[in-house]
Design a protein around this motif. Structure first.
Motif, PDB file in Angstrom:
ATOM      1  N   GLN A  87       0.901 100.536  22.000  1.00 35.69           N
ATOM      2  CA  GLN A  87       1.407 100.023  23.244  1.00 35.69           C
ATOM      3  C   GLN A  87       0.692 100.243  24.476  1.00 35.69           C
ATOM      4  OE1 GLN A  87       3.787  97.968  22.317  1.00 35.69           O
ATOM      5  NE2 GLN A  87       3.887  98.708  20.201  1.00 35.69           N
ATOM      6  N   VAL A  88       0.019  98.991  24.845  1.00 43.35           N
ATOM      7  CA  VAL A  88      -0.821  99.148  26.069  1.00 43.35           C
ATOM      8  C   VAL A  88      -0.106  99.660  27.285  1.00 43.35           C
ATOM      9  CG1 VAL A  88      -2.382  98.011  27.598  1.00 43.35           C
ATOM     10  CG2 VAL A  88      -2.395  97.494  25.362  1.00 43.35           C
ATOM     11  N   MET A 115       0.181 103.521  29.897  1.00 46.68           N
ATOM     12  CA  MET A 115      -0.039 103.625  31.345  1.00 46.68           C
ATOM     13  C   MET A 115       0.926 104.611  31.817  1.00 46.68           C
ATOM     14  SD  MET A 115      -2.891 101.862  32.441  1.00 46.68           S
ATOM     15  CE  MET A 115      -3.761 102.328  30.752  1.00 46.68           C
ATOM     16  N   THR A 116       2.247 104.347  31.237  1.00 46.14           N
ATOM     17  CA  THR A 116       3.088 105.226  31.924  1.00 46.14           C
ATOM     18  C   THR A 116       3.451 106.448  31.384  1.00 46.14           C
ATOM     19  OG1 THR A 116       4.765 104.148  30.347  1.00 46.14           O
ATOM     20  CG2 THR A 116       4.792 102.930  32.507  1.00 46.14           C
ATOM     21  N   PRO A 169       0.436 108.466  29.571  1.00 42.42           N
ATOM     22  CA  PRO A 169      -0.968 108.710  29.026  1.00 42.42           C
ATOM     23  C   PRO A 169      -0.831 110.024  28.118  1.00 42.42           C
ATOM     24  CG  PRO A 169      -0.751 108.942  31.342  1.00 42.42           C
ATOM     25  CD  PRO A 169       0.423 108.375  31.096  1.00 42.42           C
ATOM     26  N   SER A 170      -0.249 111.134  28.361  1.00 39.47           N
ATOM     27  CA  SER A 170      -0.350 112.250  27.870  1.00 39.47           C
ATOM     28  C   SER A 170       0.064 112.121  26.253  1.00 39.47           C
ATOM     29  CB  SER A 170       0.268 113.394  28.314  1.00 39.47           C
ATOM     30  OG  SER A 170       1.808 113.276  28.320  1.00 39.47           O
ATOM     31  N   LYS A 171       1.126 111.279  26.048  1.00 37.75           N
ATOM     32  CA  LYS A 171       1.601 110.976  24.745  1.00 37.75           C
ATOM     33  C   LYS A 171       0.508 110.142  23.789  1.00 37.75           C
ATOM     34  CE  LYS A 171       4.832 107.965  22.114  1.00 37.75           C
ATOM     35  NZ  LYS A 171       5.971 107.134  22.330  1.00 37.75           N
ATOM     36  N   TYR A 172      -0.300 109.522  24.402  1.00 40.05           N
ATOM     37  CA  TYR A 172      -1.421 108.782  23.947  1.00 40.05           C
ATOM     38  C   TYR A 172      -2.694 109.422  23.809  1.00 40.05           C
ATOM     39  CZ  TYR A 172       1.284 104.426  23.663  1.00 40.05           C
ATOM     40  OH  TYR A 172       2.154 103.539  23.393  1.00 40.05           O
ATOM     41  N   PHE A 173      -3.056 110.516  24.889  1.00 41.42           N
ATOM     42  CA  PHE A 173      -4.149 111.455  24.517  1.00 41.42           C
ATOM     43  C   PHE A 173      -3.881 112.086  23.221  1.00 41.42           C
ATOM     44  CE2 PHE A 173      -5.693 110.056  28.620  1.00 41.42           C
ATOM     45  CZ  PHE A 173      -6.946 109.745  28.295  1.00 41.42           C
ATOM     46  N   ARG A 174      -2.555 112.722  23.194  1.00 43.06           N
ATOM     47  CA  ARG A 174      -2.233 113.599  22.248  1.00 43.06           C
ATOM     48  C   ARG A 174      -2.275 112.908  20.845  1.00 43.06           C
ATOM     49  NH1 ARG A 174       1.887 115.625  25.396  1.00 43.06           N
ATOM     50  NH2 ARG A 174       1.378 117.181  26.367  1.00 43.06           N
ATOM     51  N   ASN A 175      -2.106 112.032  20.717  1.00 42.05           N
ATOM     52  CA  ASN A 175      -2.019 111.252  19.333  1.00 42.05           C
ATOM     53  C   ASN A 175      -3.113 110.558  19.126  1.00 42.05           C
ATOM     54  OD1 ASN A 175      -0.563 110.889  16.999  1.00 42.05           O
ATOM     55  ND2 ASN A 175      -0.043 108.610  17.511  1.00 42.05           N
ATOM     56  N   ASN A 176      -3.717 109.635  20.092  1.00 41.84           N
ATOM     57  CA  ASN A 176      -4.764 109.018  19.635  1.00 41.84           C
ATOM     58  C   ASN A 176      -6.138 109.762  20.039  1.00 41.84           C
ATOM     59  OD1 ASN A 176      -2.886 107.187  19.523  1.00 41.84           O
ATOM     60  ND2 ASN A 176      -3.625 105.800  21.022  1.00 41.84           N
TER      61      ASN A 176
END
Ligand code: NAD
Length: 143
Positions: A78-79, A83-84, A86-93
């Protein structure tokens, strides 16, 4: 070819799995079903429910599967949320993707050392670099 597909219960991954199977490949799907759906996984595929954050699980799954290729679609997508939060995305992705890369490297090493591929000589530089296996017949092939 035998292909290990992460995120194969998701939107892009499930379509890819179906196309691979239709083209005659064997497929193993690895997905934690956090966003995907079990029913979206084609019945012809083998399914492993697991999370890339669990290093031991992904390392064992890739090694046991003995696939020739890995296709990686397991990620948050989810783009706006990226942005809101980012740490969730860095951890998983990012971080969890490194577990998958490590799992692939370990599986290649294991296969090389047991003589399943190559001549036992394997060269790994950094995680960003290509992995090269020197074989008698397939000399210098990059994978
Ligand atoms: N949907 C698009 O239009 C589109 C376009 C270009 C690129 N992509 C990229 O393709 C990838 C997949 O996107 P999607 O739209 O199919 O998303 P999706 O949410 O539908 O699928 C992702 C799948 O990965 C699984 N997953 C997530 N984290 C996991 C983890 N830690 N361990 C195991 N499984 C996990 C989810 O359960 C889900 O089944 C993303 O990297 C996305 O950025 C998507």
């Amino acid at each position: 070819m035998k292909v290990f597909v992460t995120g194969g219960a998701g939107y892009i991954g499930s379509i890819c799995v179906e196309e691979l199977l239709n083209a005659g490949h064997q497929v193993t799907v690895f997905d934690n079903l956090s966003e995907g759906h079990r029913v979206a996984v084609d019945e012809r595929a083998q399914f492993i429910e697991g999370c890339l954050s669990d290093r031991e699980t992904i390392i064992n799954a890739v090694a046991a599967d003995q696939s020739e290729a890995v296709m990686h679609f397991a990620a948050f997508a989810q783009v706006g949320e990226s942005m809101t939060d980012p740490s969730k995305y860095f951890r998983n992705n990012v971080a969890n993707a490194i577990n998958l890369l490590d799992a692939a490297v370990e599986a290649i090493q294991k296969a090389a050392h047991t003589g399943r591929i190559g001549d036992g000589k394997i060269f790994i530089s950094t995680i960003d670099d290509a992995i090269r296996i020197r074989t008698g017949e397939r000399g210098g092939e990059a994978i």
